[in-house]
Design an enzyme around this catalytic site. Structure first.
Site, PDB file in Angstrom:
ATOM      1  CG  ASN A 112     -12.188  -0.476   3.887  1.00  0.00           C
ATOM      2  OD1 ASN A 112     -12.614  -0.915   4.942  1.00  0.00           O
ATOM      3  ND2 ASN A 112     -10.994   0.079   3.780  1.00  0.00           N
ATOM      4  CG  ASP A 162      -2.048   1.007   1.116  1.00  0.00           C
ATOM      5  OD1 ASP A 162      -3.203   0.567   0.998  1.00  0.00           O
ATOM      6  OD2 ASP A 162      -1.763   2.231   1.126  1.00  0.00           O
ATOM      7  CB  ILE A 163       0.841   4.265  -2.176  1.00  0.00           C
ATOM      8  CG1 ILE A 163       1.937   5.153  -2.718  1.00  0.00           C
ATOM      9  CG2 ILE A 163      -0.410   5.074  -1.842  1.00  0.00           C
ATOM     10  CD1 ILE A 163       1.616   5.763  -4.083  1.00  0.00           C
ATOM     11  CG  HIS A 185      -6.814  -2.806   3.004  1.00  0.00           C
ATOM     12  ND1 HIS A 185      -6.068  -1.658   2.864  1.00  0.00           N
ATOM     13  CD2 HIS A 185      -8.015  -2.548   2.448  1.00  0.00           C
ATOM     14  CE1 HIS A 185      -6.803  -0.730   2.255  1.00  0.00           C
ATOM     15  NE2 HIS A 185      -7.988  -1.241   1.991  1.00  0.00           N
ATOM     16  N   GLY A 207     -15.981   2.880   3.450  1.00  0.00           N
ATOM     17  CA  GLY A 207     -14.698   3.574   3.382  1.00  0.00           C
ATOM     18  C   GLY A 207     -13.839   3.173   2.203  1.00  0.00           C
ATOM     19  CD  GLN A 208     -14.585  -0.313  -2.874  1.00  0.00           C
ATOM     20  OE1 GLN A 208     -15.768  -0.549  -2.600  1.00  0.00           O
ATOM     21  NE2 GLN A 208     -13.965  -0.924  -3.862  1.00  0.00           N
ATOM     22  CB  SER A 209     -10.514   5.570  -1.192  1.00  0.00           C
ATOM     23  OG  SER A 209      -9.390   4.738  -1.014  1.00  0.00           O
ATOM     24  CG  HIS A 225      -8.636  -2.738  -2.558  1.00  0.00           C
ATOM     25  ND1 HIS A 225      -9.520  -2.016  -3.314  1.00  0.00           N
ATOM     26  CD2 HIS A 225      -8.515  -2.075  -1.381  1.00  0.00           C
ATOM     27  CE1 HIS A 225      -9.925  -0.960  -2.623  1.00  0.00           C
ATOM     28  NE2 HIS A 225      -9.335  -0.976  -1.436  1.00  0.00           N
TER      29      HIS A 225
HETATM   30  P1  5GP Z   1      -9.637   1.590   0.316  1.00  0.00           P
HETATM   31  O1  5GP Z   1      -9.689   2.915   1.002  1.00  0.00           O
HETATM   32  O2  5GP Z   1     -10.324   1.649  -1.032  1.00  0.00           O
HETATM   33  O3  5GP Z   1     -10.100   0.437   1.141  1.00  0.00           O
HETATM   34  O4  5GP Z   1      -8.111   1.296   0.065  1.00  0.00           O
HETATM   35  C1  5GP Z   1      -7.395   1.827  -1.006  1.00  0.00           C
HETATM   36  C2  5GP Z   1      -5.943   1.746  -0.629  1.00  0.00           C
HETATM   37  O5  5GP Z   1      -5.188   1.933  -1.798  1.00  0.00           O
HETATM   38  C3  5GP Z   1      -5.498   2.814   0.363  1.00  0.00           C
HETATM   39  O6  5GP Z   1      -4.961   2.195   1.535  1.00  0.00           O
HETATM   40  C4  5GP Z   1      -4.455   3.608  -0.413  1.00  0.00           C
HETATM   41  O7  5GP Z   1      -3.360   4.009   0.401  1.00  0.00           O
HETATM   42  C5  5GP Z   1      -4.042   2.664  -1.489  1.00  0.00           C
HETATM   43  N1  5GP Z   1      -3.634   3.300  -2.730  1.00  0.00           N
HETATM   44  C6  5GP Z   1      -4.288   4.296  -3.390  1.00  0.00           C
HETATM   45  N2  5GP Z   1      -3.645   4.612  -4.523  1.00  0.00           N
HETATM   46  C7  5GP Z   1      -2.569   3.785  -4.593  1.00  0.00           C
HETATM   47  C8  5GP Z   1      -1.506   3.640  -5.551  1.00  0.00           C
HETATM   48  O8  5GP Z   1      -1.440   4.315  -6.574  1.00  0.00           O
HETATM   49  N3  5GP Z   1      -0.569   2.697  -5.277  1.00  0.00           N
HETATM   50  C9  5GP Z   1      -0.622   1.912  -4.150  1.00  0.00           C
HETATM   51  N4  5GP Z   1       0.360   1.034  -3.989  1.00  0.00           N
HETATM   52  N5  5GP Z   1      -1.607   2.016  -3.243  1.00  0.00           N
HETATM   53  C10 5GP Z   1      -2.566   2.945  -3.452  1.00  0.00           C
END
Ligand code: 5GP
Ligand code: ZN
Length: 123
Positions: A96, A39-40, A111, A102-104, A109
């Site tokens: 998420n 994760d970034i 985690h 809280g899915q962004s 995916h």
């Molecule tokens: P969500 O909030 O959808 O459950 O998780 C998305 C995750 O993707 C976040 O933890 C965020 O840090 C990670 N993320 C978003 N953009 C990128 C990217 O370009 N590269 C990587 N490696 N992770 C990303």
């Protein structure tokens, strides 16, 4: 019920771009249907994301189309947990889903979080 469908097109999807090699990522595992990468913005000492190569907006879509894929993704997650030395102390798998979940990023995916104690309930 909250709308969990998302609206992003596959060609605009950052995780599809990582699968295609068009965006850099610290890939730790790949097979013919999944990719795992760091994760970034890590929320724990170990924070990996496991995604399917095929674009599904979320787990609801994937479960409807290919429920066995989710089982295989969980097997990848637990294998990675072992490789990261998390089996003894424990870890957390999170998926998420949708706005309230809280899915962004609207590409399925999971985690994998580990290396510290986790609180419950989540925020
Ligand atoms: P969500 O909030 O959808 O459950 O998780 C998305 C995750 O993707 C976040 O933890 C965020 O840090 C990670 N993320 C978003 N953009 C990128 C990217 O370009 N590269 C990587 N490696 N992770 C990303
Ligand atoms: Zn995608």
């Amino acid at each position: 019920m909250a709308d969990t469908s998302g609206s992003q097109k596959t060609e605009d999807c950052i995780f599809c771009k990582i699968v295609a090699g068009e965006l850099p990522a610290e890939v730790v595992y790949k097979d013919d249907e999944t990719v795992a990468f760091a994760d970034i913005n890590p929320a724990a000492p170990v924070h990996l994301l496991v995604i399917p190569r095929k674009h599904y907006t979320n787990v609801v879509e994937a479960a409807a189309d290919d429920p066995a894929l989710i089982g295989r993704m969980l097997a990848v997650l637990t294998r990675l947990a072992g490789e990261k030395g998390l089996l003894e102390d424990g870890f957390r798998i999170v998926c998420n889903t949708g706005t309230r979940g809280g899915q962004s990023v609207p590409h399925l995916h999971f985690h994998l979080l580990g290396g510290r104690s986790m609180a419950w309930p989540p925020g």
